[in-house]
Design a protein around this motif. Structure first.
Motif, PDB file in Angstrom:
ATOM      1  N   GLN A  69       0.826  -1.211   0.000  1.00  0.00           N
ATOM      2  CA  GLN A  69       0.000   0.000   0.000  1.00  0.00           C
ATOM      3  C   GLN A  69       0.862   1.265   0.000  1.00  0.00           C
ATOM      4  O   GLN A  69       0.644   2.180  -0.806  1.00  0.00           O
ATOM      5  CB  GLN A  69      -0.902  -0.002   1.238  1.00  0.00           C
ATOM      6  N   GLN A  70       1.855   1.312   0.871  1.00  0.00           N
ATOM      7  CA  GLN A  70       2.701   2.500   0.947  1.00  0.00           C
ATOM      8  C   GLN A  70       3.586   2.633  -0.297  1.00  0.00           C
ATOM      9  O   GLN A  70       3.819   3.745  -0.775  1.00  0.00           O
ATOM     10  CB  GLN A  70       3.553   2.445   2.213  1.00  0.00           C
ATOM     11  N   ALA A  71       4.054   1.504  -0.802  1.00  0.00           N
ATOM     12  CA  ALA A  71       4.895   1.546  -2.009  1.00  0.00           C
ATOM     13  C   ALA A  71       4.104   2.102  -3.194  1.00  0.00           C
ATOM     14  O   ALA A  71       4.625   2.884  -3.995  1.00  0.00           O
ATOM     15  CB  ALA A  71       5.428   0.152  -2.331  1.00  0.00           C
ATOM     16  N   ASN A  72       2.824   1.716  -3.302  1.00  0.00           N
ATOM     17  CA  ASN A  72       1.981   2.233  -4.389  1.00  0.00           C
ATOM     18  C   ASN A  72       1.837   3.746  -4.293  1.00  0.00           C
ATOM     19  O   ASN A  72       1.933   4.461  -5.308  1.00  0.00           O
ATOM     20  CB  ASN A  72       0.590   1.587  -4.336  1.00  0.00           C
ATOM     21  N   THR A  73       1.614   4.230  -3.088  1.00  0.00           N
ATOM     22  CA  THR A  73       1.493   5.685  -2.894  1.00  0.00           C
ATOM     23  C   THR A  73       2.787   6.397  -3.288  1.00  0.00           C
ATOM     24  O   THR A  73       2.766   7.432  -3.959  1.00  0.00           O
ATOM     25  CB  THR A  73       1.166   5.995  -1.417  1.00  0.00           C
ATOM     26  N   ILE A  74       3.903   5.805  -2.886  1.00  0.00           N
ATOM     27  CA  ILE A  74       5.202   6.415  -3.190  1.00  0.00           C
ATOM     28  C   ILE A  74       5.476   6.393  -4.692  1.00  0.00           C
ATOM     29  O   ILE A  74       5.995   7.364  -5.253  1.00  0.00           O
ATOM     30  CB  ILE A  74       6.317   5.683  -2.421  1.00  0.00           C
ATOM     31  N   PHE A  75       5.107   5.296  -5.357  1.00  0.00           N
ATOM     32  CA  PHE A  75       5.300   5.212  -6.807  1.00  0.00           C
ATOM     33  C   PHE A  75       4.568   6.351  -7.512  1.00  0.00           C
ATOM     34  O   PHE A  75       5.081   6.943  -8.467  1.00  0.00           O
ATOM     35  CB  PHE A  75       4.784   3.877  -7.349  1.00  0.00           C
ATOM     36  N   HIS A  76       3.353   6.655  -7.039  1.00  0.00           N
ATOM     37  CA  HIS A  76       2.578   7.736  -7.662  1.00  0.00           C
ATOM     38  C   HIS A  76       3.292   9.082  -7.482  1.00  0.00           C
ATOM     39  O   HIS A  76       3.345   9.900  -8.416  1.00  0.00           O
ATOM     40  CB  HIS A  76       1.171   7.795  -7.062  1.00  0.00           C
ATOM     41  N   LEU A  77       3.815   9.322  -6.285  1.00  0.00           N
ATOM     42  CA  LEU A  77       4.539  10.575  -6.037  1.00  0.00           C
ATOM     43  C   LEU A  77       5.808  10.654  -6.869  1.00  0.00           C
ATOM     44  O   LEU A  77       6.140  11.721  -7.427  1.00  0.00           O
ATOM     45  CB  LEU A  77       4.888  10.677  -4.543  1.00  0.00           C
ATOM     46  N   PHE A  78       6.513   9.535  -6.962  1.00  0.00           N
ATOM     47  CA  PHE A  78       7.737   9.462  -7.764  1.00  0.00           C
ATOM     48  C   PHE A  78       7.429   9.738  -9.235  1.00  0.00           C
ATOM     49  O   PHE A  78       8.121  10.515  -9.906  1.00  0.00           O
ATOM     50  CB  PHE A  78       8.355   8.071  -7.589  1.00  0.00           C
ATOM     51  N   ASP A  79       6.369   9.130  -9.731  1.00  0.00           N
ATOM     52  CA  ASP A  79       5.991   9.294 -11.133  1.00  0.00           C
ATOM     53  C   ASP A  79       5.557  10.731 -11.418  1.00  0.00           C
ATOM     54  O   ASP A  79       5.865  11.290 -12.476  1.00  0.00           O
ATOM     55  CB  ASP A  79       4.856   8.321 -11.467  1.00  0.00           C
ATOM     56  N   LYS A  80       4.869  11.336 -10.452  1.00  0.00           N
ATOM     57  CA  LYS A  80       4.421  12.729 -10.636  1.00  0.00           C
ATOM     58  C   LYS A  80       5.612  13.668 -10.742  1.00  0.00           C
ATOM     59  O   LYS A  80       5.638  14.561 -11.605  1.00  0.00           O
ATOM     60  CB  LYS A  80       3.519  13.137  -9.465  1.00  0.00           C
ATOM     61  N   GLN A  81       6.614  13.461  -9.883  1.00  0.00           N
ATOM     62  CA  GLN A  81       7.786  14.331  -9.979  1.00  0.00           C
ATOM     63  C   GLN A  81       8.531  14.110 -11.294  1.00  0.00           C
ATOM     64  O   GLN A  81       9.012  15.070 -11.906  1.00  0.00           O
ATOM     65  CB  GLN A  81       8.734  14.104  -8.808  1.00  0.00           C
ATOM     66  N   PHE A  82       8.604  12.866 -11.724  1.00  0.00           N
ATOM     67  CA  PHE A  82       9.257  12.557 -13.000  1.00  0.00           C
ATOM     68  C   PHE A  82       8.597  13.353 -14.123  1.00  0.00           C
ATOM     69  O   PHE A  82       9.281  13.985 -14.937  1.00  0.00           O
ATOM     70  CB  PHE A  82       9.161  11.055 -13.276  1.00  0.00           C
ATOM     71  N   ASN A  83       7.262  13.344 -14.154  1.00  0.00           N
ATOM     72  CA  ASN A  83       6.531  14.010 -15.236  1.00  0.00           C
ATOM     73  C   ASN A  83       6.534  15.529 -15.094  1.00  0.00           C
ATOM     74  O   ASN A  83       6.659  16.246 -16.085  1.00  0.00           O
ATOM     75  CB  ASN A  83       5.084  13.498 -15.292  1.00  0.00           C
ATOM     76  N   ASP A  84       6.395  16.009 -13.855  1.00  0.00           N
ATOM     77  CA  ASP A  84       6.242  17.453 -13.643  1.00  0.00           C
ATOM     78  C   ASP A  84       7.559  18.216 -13.663  1.00  0.00           C
ATOM     79  O   ASP A  84       7.610  19.354 -14.145  1.00  0.00           O
ATOM     80  CB  ASP A  84       5.548  17.726 -12.300  1.00  0.00           C
ATOM     81  N   HIS A  85       8.636  17.598 -13.155  1.00  0.00           N
ATOM     82  CA  HIS A  85       9.864  18.365 -12.946  1.00  0.00           C
ATOM     83  C   HIS A  85      11.064  17.891 -13.768  1.00  0.00           C
ATOM     84  O   HIS A  85      11.944  18.691 -14.077  1.00  0.00           O
ATOM     85  CB  HIS A  85      10.229  18.364 -11.457  1.00  0.00           C
ATOM     86  N   LEU A  86      11.100  16.608 -14.109  1.00  0.00           N
ATOM     87  CA  LEU A  86      12.228  16.123 -14.912  1.00  0.00           C
ATOM     88  C   LEU A  86      11.931  16.191 -16.406  1.00  0.00           C
ATOM     89  O   LEU A  86      12.779  16.653 -17.182  1.00  0.00           O
ATOM     90  CB  LEU A  86      12.577  14.681 -14.513  1.00  0.00           C
TER      91      LEU A  86
END
Length: 565
Positions: free
Chosen positions: A344-361
């Motif tokens: 459950q926590q890993a899924n939440t973290i994956f979403h945050l990681f993916d959002k930063q990848f798309n928004d900032h990188l």
């Protein structure tokens, strides 16, 4: 001998100034040996007049007499000291500025004020304004930037990076404001060169400072978290035997090595993740502002690599490895299953990681060859983690089934389905069924809370299939009297209700079929063939049907065998 005296009074009348200026030009052509005295007198008077004119300009500027400044500047335009007149003007403009605490705002206000009056004084106002701006940048701004950066350059990387970003941003913003003024040709290049001269020594090694700081800061965030948990990180070895164990475990689902009791701790922290992502976000912002355009994609990739190292490997992957090691064997009794919390926590973290990848990188690398490299790195790391998540979920489901086996073994009695007194049986479900269904419903809810999207249905379907197989094989262990068969049907009906909670058509269909099979335990011998050819059983293998009929206590009677043959 030329009589000069009559030309020297009054000194500020335009005709006389013009005469002296022309005499000075003529004197340059005269041979020195014959006219040295004359040349000396002309040069002296020229210099005196020039100094007096500059002093007059200075006094007029102090008095704010724009018309007089314009007159004197027009006279000085033909003198060698004209540039000195401009210098005096620039110096006094800065001295008369009402200084605030913001040097950048002061500079913008100064330039706006000078821009309004410089055209009324000088014949080439754009040159004078450009020289003023150059003077401010090369002296005041450069000195200010140096004072702000040199103090913390070696002692405080965080403050240094913040100051560098802030100063560079405010300087470029000032440059944008100055672009509205007429500064001559190619003012963009002119202002860019001024900025470069101030910051070049700091920007040359900016990314090395950034990467060094980001690594040390990320390591500190992680260490502070593990210290708060009083946890000493386990060394996850690589190479040799460890790699071999990893490959075997991922392919066979065998829990190699002893299980570790994590005491319910997932070793994943959303606060840690947010802090790491925030640090990286700021690094991406600085990188965008401070990197040369040609270096930007490469620098952004290096920052992304640091994020992968500390967030994905040192934190998430470590938690997955620890979680996997904490999954008990499938035959453990009363096992505490925490791996779904990790999921459950890993899924939440994956979403945050993916959002930063798309928004900032992505905006920093989207048009460069580094795009494919970043996408591949992201794909590899996520696939690696998904493989471990799949392994952990699979082993967790095995444990769930193991727990259900323990319940059935402990609670189900042979006399449940073959009671000694057939006439004294309350038709309801057995205690084993009640406890299994209660356990299953809790696990279904936990799976729903731990997964998202299609993963919920995928895991629930796998759990449902294993649940069905367990009950199917469990029922095969008993012999059923008529009343016992009725009780088995009641149990399966309750299991089927439980299966509806899965909301997976296949799982419900399996339990519908199992319910139909249980009817074979109680149906009258004369009706067996009719029931077997019914809609739910017609397509089943005859051996399956036969295996259920054989569970009847009256199976060996000639009448039953004859009707089923």
């Amino acid at each position: 001998t030329i009589k000069l005296e009559k030309y020297f009074f009054p000194p500020f009348s335009n005709p006389d100034s013009d005469i002296i200026q022309k005499l000075h030009l003529i004197a340059q052509e005269l041979p020195f040996d014959r006219f040295s005295e004359v040349k000396s007198k002309i040069a002296s008077k020229y210099h005196d007049l020039e100094c007096q004119l500059i002093q007059e300009f200075t006094n007029a500027q102090k008095r704010g007499e724009i018309s007089r400044m314009r007159e004197v500047a027009a006279v000085l335009l033909h003198f060698k000291g004209y540039s000195h007149c401009v210098d005096v003007y620039i110096k006094q403009c800065q001295e008369n500025t009402n200084l605030r605490s913001d040097i950048f705002e002061d500079t913008a206000i100064l330039c706006q004020r000078v821009n309004k009056q410089v055209g009324d004084i000088f014949s080439s106002p754009e040159t004078v304004l450009a020289k003023l701006i150059q003077n401010v940048f090369e002296i005041k701004l450069q000195s200010f930037v140096k004072d702000q950066l040199e103090e913390c350059r070696k002692s405080d990387a965080e403050q240094y990076l913040k100051n560098l970003y802030d100063l560079y941003t405010r300087t470029t913003n000032l440059s944008s404001k100055l672009m509205e003024f007429n500064l001559g040709t190619d003012k963009q290049t002119f202002l860019s060169k001024l900025i470069k001269c101030i910051f070049i020594s700091y920007l040359e090694n900016y990314i090395e400072v950034e990467i060094g700081y980001l690594k040390s800061r990320s390591a500190m965030i992680l260490q502070r978290y593990y210290d708060s948990k009083n946890h000493q990180k386990r060394s996850i070895g690589t190479g040799g035997i460890q790699d071999l164990k990893e490959r075997i475990r991922l392919r066979t689902n065998l829990p190699l090595g002893p299980s570790i009791d994590t005491h319910g701790e997932t070793f994943l922290s959303q606060e840690v993740v947010v802090n790491l992502l925030q640090e990286t976000k700021q690094a991406f912002e600085r990188c965008h502002r401070l990197s040369d355009p040609s270096d930007l994609p490469r620098n952004a990739f290096r920052i992304f690599t640091v994020l992968v190292e500390f967030l994905c490997i040192e934190h998430i992957d470590y938690a997955l490895e620890t979680g996997l090691a904490g999954i008990p064997s499938s035959d453990s009794k009363n096992a505490n299953l925490y791996f779904l919390d990790v999921v459950q926590q890993a899924n939440t973290i994956f979403h945050l990681f993916d959002k930063q990848f798309n928004d900032h990188l992505m905006p920093l690398i989207s048009s460069s060859p580094k795009l494919s490299e970043c996408l591949q790195k992201k794909k590899d790391i996520i696939e690696q983690m998904e493989m471990k998540l799949d392994t952990g979920i699979d082993r967790t489901l095995n444990c769930m089934v193991g727990q259900m086996k323990h319940i059935l073994t402990a609670e189900q009695k042979k006399t449940d389905f073959k009671p000694e007194d057939e006439n004294n049986v309350l038709i309801q479900y057995t205690n084993a069924c009640v406890k299994v269904c209660g356990y299953v419903r809790k696990q279904v809810e936990k799976i729903r809370n731990s997964m998202d999207g299609k993963n919920v249905d995928t895991v629930l379907m796998e759990f449902g299939v294993r649940f069905h197989r367990l009950i199917y094989e469990h029922l095969q262990q008993y012999s059923y009297s008529c009343m016992g068969g009725m009780l088995a049907i009641c149990d399966v009906a309750e299991y089927r209700k439980c299966a509806k909670d899965f909301k997976i058509p296949l799982v419900l269909q399996l339990f519908d079929t199992l319910h139909a099979l249980c009817n074979l335990l109680v149906v009258a011998p004369d009706n067996l063939k009719q029931v077997c050819s019914g809609e739910q059983l017609a397509n089943l293998d005859k051996n399956i049907l036969h295996s259920f009929v054989q569970l009847r206590a009256d199976y060996r009677s000639a009448r039953l065998a004859r009707h089923f043959s």
